[in-house]
Design a protein around this motif. Structure first.
Motif, short mmCIF file in Angstrom:
data_model
loop_
_atom_site.label_atom_id
_atom_site.label_comp_id
_atom_site.label_asym_id
_atom_site.label_seq_id
_atom_site.Cartn_x
_atom_site.Cartn_y
_atom_site.Cartn_z
N VAL A 10 0.84 -1.20 0.00
CA VAL A 10 0.00 0.00 0.00
C VAL A 10 0.87 1.24 0.00
O VAL A 10 1.84 1.34 0.74
CB VAL A 10 -0.94 0.02 1.24
N ALA A 11 0.53 2.18 -0.88
CA ALA A 11 1.25 3.45 -0.94
C ALA A 11 0.25 4.59 -0.84
O ALA A 11 -0.96 4.41 -1.04
CB ALA A 11 2.04 3.54 -2.24
N HIS A 12 0.75 5.78 -0.51
CA HIS A 12 -0.08 6.97 -0.41
C HIS A 12 0.55 8.08 -1.24
O HIS A 12 1.78 8.11 -1.41
CB HIS A 12 -0.22 7.40 1.05
N LEU A 13 -0.29 8.98 -1.74
CA LEU A 13 0.21 10.06 -2.59
C LEU A 13 1.19 10.96 -1.85
O LEU A 13 2.00 11.65 -2.47
CB LEU A 13 -0.96 10.89 -3.13
N THR A 14 1.14 10.93 -0.52
CA THR A 14 2.06 11.76 0.28
C THR A 14 3.38 11.06 0.57
O THR A 14 4.28 11.66 1.16
CB THR A 14 1.39 12.14 1.61
N ALA A 17 10.34 15.11 -3.62
CA ALA A 17 9.09 14.91 -4.36
C ALA A 17 8.25 13.80 -3.72
O ALA A 17 8.78 12.83 -3.16
CB ALA A 17 9.39 14.56 -5.81
N LYS A 18 6.95 13.96 -3.81
CA LYS A 18 5.99 12.97 -3.32
C LYS A 18 5.40 12.21 -4.51
O LYS A 18 5.50 12.65 -5.66
CB LYS A 18 4.86 13.64 -2.53
N ILE A 19 4.76 11.09 -4.23
CA ILE A 19 4.11 10.32 -5.29
C ILE A 19 3.10 11.21 -6.01
O ILE A 19 2.97 11.16 -7.24
CB ILE A 19 3.44 9.06 -4.72
N GLY A 20 2.39 12.04 -5.25
CA GLY A 20 1.40 12.94 -5.85
C GLY A 20 2.02 13.88 -6.86
O GLY A 20 1.39 14.23 -7.87
N ASN A 21 3.26 14.32 -6.63
CA ASN A 21 3.95 15.18 -7.60
C ASN A 21 4.19 14.45 -8.91
O ASN A 21 4.07 15.04 -10.00
CB ASN A 21 5.29 15.65 -7.03
N GLU A 42 0.80 14.09 -10.78
CA GLU A 42 0.41 15.37 -11.36
C GLU A 42 1.25 15.69 -12.60
O GLU A 42 0.73 16.16 -13.61
CB GLU A 42 0.57 16.48 -10.31
N THR A 43 2.54 15.44 -12.51
CA THR A 43 3.43 15.73 -13.64
C THR A 43 3.12 14.84 -14.83
O THR A 43 3.06 15.31 -15.97
CB THR A 43 4.90 15.55 -13.23
N LEU A 44 2.93 13.54 -14.60
CA LEU A 44 2.61 12.63 -15.70
C LEU A 44 1.27 12.98 -16.34
O LEU A 44 1.11 12.90 -17.57
CB LEU A 44 2.62 11.18 -15.22
N HIS A 45 0.30 13.40 -15.52
CA HIS A 45 -0.98 13.85 -16.07
C HIS A 45 -0.77 15.07 -16.96
O HIS A 45 -1.32 15.15 -18.06
CB HIS A 45 -1.95 14.19 -14.94
N LEU A 57 2.13 4.91 -13.99
CA LEU A 57 0.82 5.22 -13.41
C LEU A 57 0.04 3.94 -13.11
O LEU A 57 -0.77 3.91 -12.18
CB LEU A 57 0.01 6.12 -14.35
N TRP A 58 0.29 2.88 -13.89
CA TRP A 58 -0.38 1.60 -13.62
C TRP A 58 0.05 1.06 -12.26
O TRP A 58 -0.78 0.64 -11.45
CB TRP A 58 -0.04 0.58 -14.72
N GLU A 59 1.36 1.06 -12.01
CA GLU A 59 1.87 0.55 -10.74
C GLU A 59 1.45 1.44 -9.58
O GLU A 59 1.08 0.97 -8.50
CB GLU A 59 3.40 0.44 -10.81
#
Length: 198
Positions: free
Chosen positions: A28-32, A131-135, A138-141, A168-170
């Motif tokens: 389990v991972a979190h965007l933070t 950088a966080k996972i959320g970053n 957002e960048t890939l989007h 993004l799949w992983e």
């Protein structure tokens, strides 16, 4: 042997001895969480590659066998010249290439549908320290990409070396939320607009 070598001590192997495993990523991972925690690190996991001259059927089989959504396309010197994804295989791209070149779909090769090297999103590993996972998401989007390569600069040569990849799949699998839909919609809109204009 030309040179004499001295022997080194040997030891008996203990009963029940195990072996060292590569580090196991938390499920389990979190965007933070730190971005680096979600990196598929090529120091641990060997990247799956394919030749640009391979047929799409070979790429599809390689993805299936290795349980991946993406292959790096490399030349005979193992230099990265592109990337091919399940979207490239299953989308409209192979059909359009076959029609435009007047060949059978089975004759379409990886190089005809791959994402060219210069169009692949990449990050310098030094820019990921805070950088966080959320970053990354957002960048890939923003770049309309499902993948981003992470590069290190070789201290001796100054050349880029790919250290790993963000997917993004992983990330979606680990976060437990589909984070790919923004990109898919963006691609669909761009392709639709292109079709209407063309």
């Amino acid at each position: 042997m030309a040179k004499a070598y001295s022997s080194i001590p040997s030891i008996p192997l203990s009963a029940g001895c195990s072996f060292i495993h590569p580090p196991k990523l938390p499920e389990v991972a979190h965007l933070t969480d730190p971005a680096i925690s979600i990196l598929t690190d090529f120091k641990v996991f060997r990247p799956i590659t394919i030749s640009p001259g391979a047929p799409l059927s070979e790429a599809a089989m390689e993805m299936k066998v290795c349980n991946v959504h993406m292959l790096l396309v490399v030349d005979t010197s193992q230099k990265i010249i592109g990337m091919i994804t399940t979207e490239d295989l299953l989308g409209e791209k192979p059909l359009k290439v076959a029609m435009s070149r007047q060949i059978k779909r089975s004759e379409v090769l990886v190089r005809m549908v791959m994402i060219q090297q210069e169009k692949i999103a990449a990050f310098n590993v030094n820019d990921l320290k805070h950088a966080k996972i959320g970053n990354i998401v957002e960048t890939l989007h923003a770049l309309n990409q499902h993948y981003g390569l992470v590069v290190e600069i070789n201290q001796d040569s100054g050349d880029q070396e790919v250290r790993g990849i963000f997917s993004l799949w992983e990330i979606s699998r680990r976060v437990g939320e589909d984070l790919t839909y923004h990109v898919s919609e963006a691609h669909s809109l761009i392709e639709l607009q292109r079709d209407l204009e063309g």
